[in-house]
Design a protein around this motif. Structure first.
Motif, PDB file in Angstrom:
ATOM      1  N   GLU A  89       0.844  -1.197   0.000  1.00  0.00           N
ATOM      2  CA  GLU A  89       0.000   0.000   0.000  1.00  0.00           C
ATOM      3  C   GLU A  89       0.878   1.245   0.000  1.00  0.00           C
ATOM      4  O   GLU A  89       1.794   1.361   0.821  1.00  0.00           O
ATOM      5  N   PRO A  90       0.637   2.185  -0.914  1.00  0.00           N
ATOM      6  CA  PRO A  90       1.408   3.432  -0.906  1.00  0.00           C
ATOM      7  C   PRO A  90       0.990   4.325   0.262  1.00  0.00           C
ATOM      8  O   PRO A  90      -0.196   4.413   0.592  1.00  0.00           O
ATOM      9  N   LEU A  91       1.956   4.960   0.889  1.00  0.00           N
ATOM     10  CA  LEU A  91       1.700   5.931   1.944  1.00  0.00           C
ATOM     11  C   LEU A  91       2.068   7.316   1.408  1.00  0.00           C
ATOM     12  O   LEU A  91       2.527   7.454   0.275  1.00  0.00           O
ATOM     13  N   GLU A  92       1.885   8.349   2.223  1.00  0.00           N
ATOM     14  CA  GLU A  92       2.191   9.706   1.756  1.00  0.00           C
ATOM     15  C   GLU A  92       3.656   9.823   1.341  1.00  0.00           C
ATOM     16  O   GLU A  92       3.986  10.446   0.339  1.00  0.00           O
ATOM     17  N   LYS A  93       4.530   9.206   2.118  1.00  0.00           N
ATOM     18  CA  LYS A  93       5.958   9.201   1.777  1.00  0.00           C
ATOM     19  C   LYS A  93       6.537   7.860   2.184  1.00  0.00           C
ATOM     20  O   LYS A  93       7.168   7.711   3.222  1.00  0.00           O
ATOM     21  N   GLY A  94       6.297   6.856   1.359  1.00  0.00           N
ATOM     22  CA  GLY A  94       6.781   5.523   1.674  1.00  0.00           C
ATOM     23  C   GLY A  94       5.740   4.471   1.337  1.00  0.00           C
ATOM     24  O   GLY A  94       4.765   4.741   0.612  1.00  0.00           O
ATOM     25  N   PHE A  95       5.918   3.289   1.911  1.00  0.00           N
ATOM     26  CA  PHE A  95       5.061   2.158   1.558  1.00  0.00           C
ATOM     27  C   PHE A  95       4.811   1.262   2.770  1.00  0.00           C
ATOM     28  O   PHE A  95       5.660   1.150   3.651  1.00  0.00           O
ATOM     29  N   LYS A  96       3.640   0.652   2.782  1.00  0.00           N
ATOM     30  CA  LYS A  96       3.324  -0.341   3.813  1.00  0.00           C
ATOM     31  C   LYS A  96       3.227  -1.698   3.140  1.00  0.00           C
ATOM     32  O   LYS A  96       2.529  -1.860   2.138  1.00  0.00           O
ATOM     33  N   LEU A  97       3.920  -2.685   3.701  1.00  0.00           N
ATOM     34  CA  LEU A  97       3.914  -4.033   3.159  1.00  0.00           C
ATOM     35  C   LEU A  97       3.246  -4.966   4.158  1.00  0.00           C
ATOM     36  O   LEU A  97       3.505  -4.887   5.365  1.00  0.00           O
ATOM     37  N   ILE A  98       2.391  -5.832   3.646  1.00  0.00           N
ATOM     38  CA  ILE A  98       1.688  -6.799   4.493  1.00  0.00           C
ATOM     39  C   ILE A  98       2.163  -8.193   4.120  1.00  0.00           C
ATOM     40  O   ILE A  98       2.127  -8.584   2.956  1.00  0.00           O
ATOM     41  N   THR A  99       2.629  -8.946   5.128  1.00  0.00           N
ATOM     42  CA  THR A  99       3.180 -10.274   4.867  1.00  0.00           C
ATOM     43  C   THR A  99       2.098 -11.342   4.947  1.00  0.00           C
ATOM     44  O   THR A  99       0.969 -11.077   5.373  1.00  0.00           O
ATOM     45  N   GLU A 100       2.474 -12.559   4.555  1.00  0.00           N
ATOM     46  CA  GLU A 100       1.528 -13.679   4.583  1.00  0.00           C
ATOM     47  C   GLU A 100       1.014 -13.970   5.990  1.00  0.00           C
ATOM     48  O   GLU A 100      -0.061 -14.530   6.152  1.00  0.00           O
ATOM     49  N   LYS A 101       1.785 -13.594   7.021  1.00  0.00           N
ATOM     50  CA  LYS A 101       1.345 -13.797   8.407  1.00  0.00           C
ATOM     51  C   LYS A 101       0.765 -12.515   8.993  1.00  0.00           C
ATOM     52  O   LYS A 101       0.677 -12.345  10.194  1.00  0.00           O
ATOM     53  N   GLU A 102       0.410 -11.606   8.085  1.00  0.00           N
ATOM     54  CA  GLU A 102      -0.297 -10.364   8.403  1.00  0.00           C
ATOM     55  C   GLU A 102       0.516  -9.393   9.254  1.00  0.00           C
ATOM     56  O   GLU A 102      -0.030  -8.586   9.996  1.00  0.00           O
ATOM     57  N   LYS A 103       1.845  -9.457   9.125  1.00  0.00           N
ATOM     58  CA  LYS A 103       2.696  -8.427   9.723  1.00  0.00           C
ATOM     59  C   LYS A 103       2.635  -7.204   8.817  1.00  0.00           C
ATOM     60  O   LYS A 103       2.570  -7.329   7.595  1.00  0.00           O
ATOM     61  N   GLU A 104       2.663  -6.010   9.408  1.00  0.00           N
ATOM     62  CA  GLU A 104       2.652  -4.769   8.639  1.00  0.00           C
ATOM     63  C   GLU A 104       3.967  -4.033   8.872  1.00  0.00           C
ATOM     64  O   GLU A 104       4.340  -3.754  10.017  1.00  0.00           O
ATOM     65  N   ILE A 105       4.675  -3.734   7.794  1.00  0.00           N
ATOM     66  CA  ILE A 105       5.990  -3.114   7.886  1.00  0.00           C
ATOM     67  C   ILE A 105       6.054  -1.948   6.916  1.00  0.00           C
ATOM     68  O   ILE A 105       5.611  -2.055   5.763  1.00  0.00           O
ATOM     69  N   THR A 106       6.602  -0.831   7.371  1.00  0.00           N
ATOM     70  CA  THR A 106       6.690   0.361   6.528  1.00  0.00           C
ATOM     71  C   THR A 106       8.142   0.653   6.163  1.00  0.00           C
ATOM     72  O   THR A 106       9.071   0.329   6.905  1.00  0.00           O
ATOM     73  N   ALA A 107       8.325   1.287   5.006  1.00  0.00           N
ATOM     74  CA  ALA A 107       9.661   1.645   4.535  1.00  0.00           C
ATOM     75  C   ALA A 107       9.578   2.860   3.636  1.00  0.00           C
ATOM     76  O   ALA A 107       8.553   3.106   2.997  1.00  0.00           O
ATOM     77  N   ILE A 108      10.675   3.615   3.579  1.00  0.00           N
ATOM     78  CA  ILE A 108      10.722   4.806   2.729  1.00  0.00           C
ATOM     79  C   ILE A 108      10.815   4.422   1.258  1.00  0.00           C
ATOM     80  O   ILE A 108      10.121   4.965   0.405  1.00  0.00           O
ATOM     81  N   ALA A 109      11.688   3.459   0.959  1.00  0.00           N
ATOM     82  CA  ALA A 109      11.898   3.032  -0.426  1.00  0.00           C
ATOM     83  C   ALA A 109      11.655   1.540  -0.565  1.00  0.00           C
ATOM     84  O   ALA A 109      11.761   0.779   0.401  1.00  0.00           O
ATOM     85  N   LEU A 110      11.351   1.137  -1.786  1.00  0.00           N
ATOM     86  CA  LEU A 110      11.003  -0.253  -2.059  1.00  0.00           C
ATOM     87  C   LEU A 110      11.784  -0.741  -3.274  1.00  0.00           C
ATOM     88  O   LEU A 110      11.840  -0.061  -4.298  1.00  0.00           O
ATOM     89  N   ILE A 111      12.413  -1.917  -3.135  1.00  0.00           N
ATOM     90  CA  ILE A 111      13.115  -2.539  -4.259  1.00  0.00           C
ATOM     91  C   ILE A 111      12.406  -3.845  -4.599  1.00  0.00           C
ATOM     92  O   ILE A 111      12.245  -4.721  -3.749  1.00  0.00           O
ATOM     93  N   LEU A 112      11.983  -3.962  -5.847  1.00  0.00           N
ATOM     94  CA  LEU A 112      11.284  -5.155  -6.324  1.00  0.00           C
ATOM     95  C   LEU A 112      12.285  -6.089  -6.991  1.00  0.00           C
ATOM     96  O   LEU A 112      12.919  -5.720  -7.977  1.00  0.00           O
ATOM     97  N   ALA A 113      12.430  -7.287  -6.443  1.00  0.00           N
ATOM     98  CA  ALA A 113      13.403  -8.235  -6.984  1.00  0.00           C
ATOM     99  C   ALA A 113      12.851  -9.656  -6.880  1.00  0.00           C
ATOM    100  O   ALA A 113      13.585 -10.595  -6.594  1.00  0.00           O
ATOM    101  N   MET A 114      11.543  -9.795  -7.120  1.00  0.00           N
ATOM    102  CA  MET A 114      10.896 -11.098  -6.887  1.00  0.00           C
ATOM    103  C   MET A 114      10.875 -12.007  -8.102  1.00  0.00           C
ATOM    104  O   MET A 114      10.215 -13.041  -8.102  1.00  0.00           O
TER     105      MET A 114
END
Length: 300
Positions: free
Chosen positions: A83-108
């Protein structure tokens, strides 16, 4: 923010990005499972610095140790939503942990789909879907079946409870853990033990035939095999894809996507699908994301 940089993908591109970003003294987290990397089941004979054949799993193992030395946090979970935030991103894991970060690198990497049914392609858009996020709304008040073998399928079935009136679930590989089974049943999802073998319908899905020849009437079939596919995961973010095939993420020479703060590297950016390319792009993405984080922090 919990972290400066979040990396999705624990293959050669993601690991190299993590090494460079971590050595730049960023707070970095990387998500994924080395067991899902194509390199884990391959060997290399044409990689710089190795005169003899080397097993891919050896390189991955060495890369994990390098991540640890660079103080990168490793979380062996799949990401099921961004999910995009105002300045950064929120990531939700398969075990429903929520983690935020300023930058995101896609390497999947890329998801290579295999058909589950013989006539599957004939029903795409006519009851067969590969993206719960995209199509759940169309099945409001209807009956659906989710077929899959990973975290994406389990999450998708749970998400559909907000829309569909009746949900069936078939785990296509191995067995569900007791924890996974309980989490589905608590949502009212019916777990099938009989394998669906055929799609029933002419112009649209009317149901599935099970291996005992019985018919299960459903309006929709969601096929979610493996981890969340890159394109399904990225669809809500507005990331631009290559204009020819629409299968890969478009990047510039700094591995930047069209979305500020998101970078991509490795197989997800397109061929050639070589470790040398993945590692090179991972290096650039790690450095570019680090520069972006420094800029954001200076301006805040």
């Amino acid at each position: 923010m919990d972290y400066d940089i979040a990396i999705i993908g624990l293959g050669p591109a993601g690991i190299q990005a993590g090494i460079h970003a971590g050595r730049r003294k960023n707070k970095v987290i990387i998500f994924g499972k080395t067991s899902e990397s194509a390199l884990n089941y391959a060997h290399l004979e044409n990689y710089f610095g190795f005169k003899e054949k080397i097993e891919g799993k050896e390189l991955l193992s060495a890369g994990i140790e390098q991540l640890k030395k660079a103080d990168v946090t490793i979380l062996e979970e799949d990401i099921i939503k961004i999910e995009p935030l105002e300045k950064g991103f929120k990531l939700i894991t398969e075990k429903e942990k929520e983690i935020t970060a300023i930058a995101l690198i896609l390497a999947m990497g890329v998801k290579r789909k295999k058909s589950f049914f013989k006539r599957e392609k004939d029903f795409i858009g006519k009851g067969v879907s590969y993206c719960v996020d995209c199509d759940a709304w169309f099945y409001k008040g209807k009956k659906v079946i989710v077929i899959g073998d990973g975290s994406s399928a389990i999450w998708g079935a749970k998400f559909l409870t907000q829309f569909a009136k009746e949900i069936y679930f078939y785990f296509s590989k191995g067995e569900l853990s007791s924890e996974e089974k309980k989490s589905l049943e608590e949502k009212g999802i019916k777990i099938l033990t009989l394998k669906p073998v055929e799609i029933i319908g002419e112009n649209e899905v009317k149901g599935v035939k099970l291996e005992d020849e019985s018919i299960l009437e459903v309006d929709g079939i969601f096929i979610e095999q493996g981890a969340k596919g890159p394109l399904e995961l990225l669809a809500p973010l507005g990331i631009e894809l290559d204009p020819e095939t629409f299968n890969y993420v478009k990047v510039d020479r700094e591995m930047k996507t069209n979305v500020e703060g998101i970078f991509a590297c490795g197989d997800i950016t397109g061929p050639p699908f070589q470790v040398a390319k993945a590692v090179g792009e991972g290096c650039i993405a790690g450095l570019s994301a680090s520069d972006y984080v420094s800029k954001v922090k200076r301006e805040s």
